[in-house]
Design a protein around this motif. Structure first.
Motif, PDB file in Angstrom:
ATOM      1  N   PHE A  49      82.986  31.227 -10.151  1.00  0.00           N
ATOM      2  CA  PHE A  49      82.455  32.394  -9.454  1.00  0.00           C
ATOM      3  C   PHE A  49      82.280  32.072  -7.982  1.00  0.00           C
ATOM      4  CE2 PHE A  49      81.176  32.634 -13.839  1.00  0.00           C
ATOM      5  CZ  PHE A  49      81.339  33.961 -14.174  1.00  0.00           C
ATOM      6  N   ASP A 139      80.599  39.637  -9.495  1.00  0.00           N
ATOM      7  CA  ASP A 139      81.043  38.690  -8.468  1.00  0.00           C
ATOM      8  C   ASP A 139      82.190  39.252  -7.649  1.00  0.00           C
ATOM      9  OD1 ASP A 139      81.219  36.165  -7.116  1.00  0.00           O
ATOM     10  OD2 ASP A 139      82.817  35.569  -8.469  1.00  0.00           O
ATOM     11  N   ALA A 142      85.648  36.109  -8.726  1.00  0.00           N
ATOM     12  CA  ALA A 142      85.773  35.002  -9.666  1.00  0.00           C
ATOM     13  C   ALA A 142      87.235  34.681  -9.916  1.00  0.00           C
ATOM     14  CB  ALA A 142      85.072  35.346 -10.980  1.00  0.00           C
TER      15      ALA A 142
END
Length: 143
Positions: A49, A139, A142
């Motif tokens: 991430f 995120d 990622a």
């Protein structure tokens, strides 16, 4: 509602992912960061991430607590543990999460396991895959 009981598990707290020896029964799922040195072979490798470990843990906390019948059992030392109960019989699964710094971002160690029974019908695997997918979406970067 049946309350969670400490007698339900023999896992130490906090859980040491490096020395963990998973339950031999097909009622658990283990995710480890890429290249993580551990005694156990993971069932899956965590994506990397872009967010910092603290941000990943905050996102996962929100994801976990957004699911039905899920409570945070503890949160300390960068590790969090949740209890999620099945809808009908209220069986408890324990889910332990910890984010580690990795390649300028973070990666996840996660262990989800049923407390009773022999086989979980891949409930723990599907849960962690769902939570990781939601964290990847949060995120946005990622790998």
């Amino acid at each position: 509602m049946c309350a969670w009981s400490p007698a339900m598990t023999h896992d130490p707290a906090p859980l040491d992912f490096a020395s963990l020896v998973p339950d031999a029964h097909p009622r658990r799922f283990l995710v480890l960061p890429p290249g993580f040195q551990a005694r156990a072979e993971p069932d899956a490798v965590s994506p990397v991430f872009a967010m910092a470990p603290q941000a990943l843990m905050a996102a996962l906390d929100s994801i976990a607590l957004g699911e039905p019948r899920t409570q945070r059992r503890r949160q300390d030392g960068g590790q969090a543990e949740y209890v999620q109960r099945s809808k009908v019989f209220r069986f408890a699964d324990l889910i332990t999460l910890q984010a580690f710094a990795h390649e300028g971002g973070s990666a996840l160690a996660a262990y989800s396991r049923a407390q009773v029974g022999y086989y979980d019908f891949k409930v723990n695997q599907r849960r962690l895959e769902r939570w990781i997918a939601a964290a990847r979406q949060a995120d946005g970067k990622a790998k």
